[in-house]
Every structure is written in structure tokens, then in C-alpha cells.
Design a protein around this motif. Structure first.
Motif, short mmCIF file in Angstrom:
data_model
loop_
_atom_site.label_atom_id
_atom_site.label_comp_id
_atom_site.label_asym_id
_atom_site.label_seq_id
_atom_site.Cartn_x
_atom_site.Cartn_y
_atom_site.Cartn_z
N ALA A 198 0.85 -1.19 0.00
CA ALA A 198 0.00 0.00 0.00
C ALA A 198 0.89 1.24 0.00
CB ALA A 198 -0.89 -0.01 1.25
N PRO A 199 0.34 2.40 -0.34
CA PRO A 199 1.14 3.62 -0.40
C PRO A 199 1.80 4.00 0.93
CG PRO A 199 -0.97 3.96 -1.50
CD PRO A 199 -1.03 2.62 -0.84
N TRP A 200 1.20 3.64 2.04
CA TRP A 200 1.77 4.01 3.34
C TRP A 200 2.92 3.10 3.77
CZ3 TRP A 200 1.58 -0.19 6.37
CH2 TRP A 200 0.57 -1.10 6.16
N ALA A 201 3.21 2.05 3.02
CA ALA A 201 4.24 1.08 3.41
C ALA A 201 5.63 1.71 3.49
CB ALA A 201 4.26 -0.10 2.45
N ALA A 202 5.92 2.69 2.64
CA ALA A 202 7.25 3.32 2.65
C ALA A 202 7.50 4.05 3.97
CB ALA A 202 7.37 4.30 1.48
N GLY A 203 6.52 4.75 4.49
CA GLY A 203 6.69 5.44 5.77
C GLY A 203 6.91 4.48 6.92
N LYS A 204 6.17 3.39 6.92
CA LYS A 204 6.33 2.38 7.97
C LYS A 204 7.71 1.72 7.88
CE LYS A 204 3.84 -1.03 10.40
NZ LYS A 204 3.32 -0.60 11.65
N ALA A 205 8.18 1.45 6.66
CA ALA A 205 9.49 0.83 6.48
C ALA A 205 10.61 1.79 6.90
CB ALA A 205 9.68 0.41 5.03
N ARG A 206 10.50 3.07 6.56
CA ARG A 206 11.51 4.05 6.97
C ARG A 206 11.64 4.09 8.48
NH1 ARG A 206 8.92 7.44 3.09
NH2 ARG A 206 7.85 8.46 4.82
N THR A 207 10.52 4.18 9.17
CA THR A 207 10.53 4.24 10.64
C THR A 207 11.14 2.98 11.23
OG1 THR A 207 8.54 5.60 10.57
CG2 THR A 207 9.06 4.55 12.67
N ALA A 208 10.77 1.82 10.71
CA ALA A 208 11.28 0.55 11.24
C ALA A 208 12.78 0.41 11.02
CB ALA A 208 10.53 -0.62 10.60
N ILE A 209 13.27 0.77 9.84
CA ILE A 209 14.69 0.60 9.53
C ILE A 209 15.55 1.56 10.34
CG2 ILE A 209 16.40 0.98 7.71
CD1 ILE A 209 14.45 -0.43 5.82
N VAL A 210 15.17 2.82 10.42
CA VAL A 210 15.95 3.78 11.22
C VAL A 210 15.94 3.37 12.69
CG1 VAL A 210 16.05 6.18 12.01
CG2 VAL A 210 15.67 5.68 9.59
#
Length: 179
Positions: free
Chosen positions: A67-79
Motif C-alpha cells: 500500500a502507499p503508506w508502506a514506505a513510511g512504515k518501512a523508513r521508521t522501522a529501519i531507522v
């Protein structure tokens, strides 16, 4: 009068042998010659794709909805995971890291499918980020449409390498960044 031995039952269960100390492992696949072909720029005759695997390094992964929101969730998780591992990258490096994660995840979410996975590993001050689209309807091999994403990823100075390939389990896109 004595009874026959067949009529007598023991007072304790029979002794069972102990389990083997180390179970037998299956034979390793024959990969002779694959690494030389890849190093010379030629593709091996059979596919070298074996799925996502990491050896002798820390790793984490997340399953996200495509989904479009997946990038924001991935950024937060990786950092957040890199901070847990003790990395404190400079602000410019974090900005580049977040931009690369966004490019990788957006490329995975454009493929048909309902989920993606994001994988992170680290080694010697570098982080490898990989996305897998899990779309089985894609054809195997290199697609020229992925080159645009790779050019945008390598535009960031902290990226030391990136790539993409497509197989039966979906499209993999990865980047290696210096922290």
C-alpha cells in the motif's frame, strides 16, 4: 512351580537408545563455477537465486501490506532498528537512507500483489536493504523498467551498490549504504 517367561511382564519400561547427537544435514547444492561466471559478468547457466538469506550478520525483516503508506512504515522501522544496533548516522546519511528506502518500497508496491517484505542487515558499517514484492505473476529476468529506480538509488552518495532481479517469488530490489 515356575511360570513361563512369556507370562512375566517387567516392572520397568524397556530402555530406548539416546537420540543422535547431531542430525544429518542434507547435502549442499553444487555451486561450482557460479561465482566465477558472475565475477566475469556472465550469468550462470542455471539460476543462482536461492531466496533471501544472511550469514554471520545481524538482520531484521518486516512484512508490510502493499500500500502507499508502506514506505513510511518501512523508513521508521529501519531507522529504529539501526539505532537499536548502535548506529548513529549523520543527518545527511539518515536523509539518504530514508530516500533509498522510499524508492525501494515504492518499486515493490507497484508490482501486483498484496504484501511486500523489507529486509535489513548490517556488516562493517554498511546496511543492506532489500525489498521483495512477492508477486508471482512477473516474468523472470531483467526488466528495463527497473533501471530507472536503480539510477535514482545510485544518485545518493552513500549508496555503494544496488540491483534488482525477478524470479518466481517476485521482484527483489536491494541497495547497500554506508552508515
Amino acid at each position: 512351580m515356575t511360570t513361563p517367561a512369556t507370562d512375566h511382564t517387567p516392572d520397568y519400561p524397556p530402555r530406548t537408545p539416546p537420540p543422535p547427537k547431531r542430525p544429518l544435514s542434507p547435502p549442499r547444492p553444487d555451486t561450482a563455477g557460479e561465482h566465477e561466471d558472475v565475477a566475469e559478468g556472465r550469468m550462470p547457466a542455471r539460476s543462482g537465486r536461492r531466496g533471501v538469506g544472511m550469514v554471520n550478520r545481524r538482520g531484521a525483516n518486516w512484512v508490510l501490506e502493499s500500500a502507499p503508506w508502506a514506505a513510511g512504515k518501512a523508513r521508521t522501522a529501519i531507522v529504529g532498528q539501526l539505532q537499536k544496533w548502535g548506529y548513529r548516522p549523520a543527518a545527511g546519511t539518515v536523509t539518504a537512507l530514508e530516500a533509498v528506502v522510499t524508492l525501494l518500497v515504492d518499486a515493490a508496491t507497484t508490482d501486483p500483489g498484496t504484501r511486500i517484505t523489507v529486509h535489513l542487515s548490517d556488516q562493517e558499517g554498511q546496511a543492506c536493504i532489500l525489498t521483495l514484492s512477492h508477486s508471482t505473476s512477473l516474468t523472470s529476468g531483467h526488466e528495463n523498467g527497473g533501471d530507472d529506480v536503480l539510477h535514482r538509488i545510485t544518485a545518493h552518495p552513500s549508496v555503494s551498490g544496488c540491483g534488482t532481479d525477478t524470479g518466481p517469488d517476485g521482484r527483489r530490489t536491494w541497495a547497500v549504504l554506508g552508515l
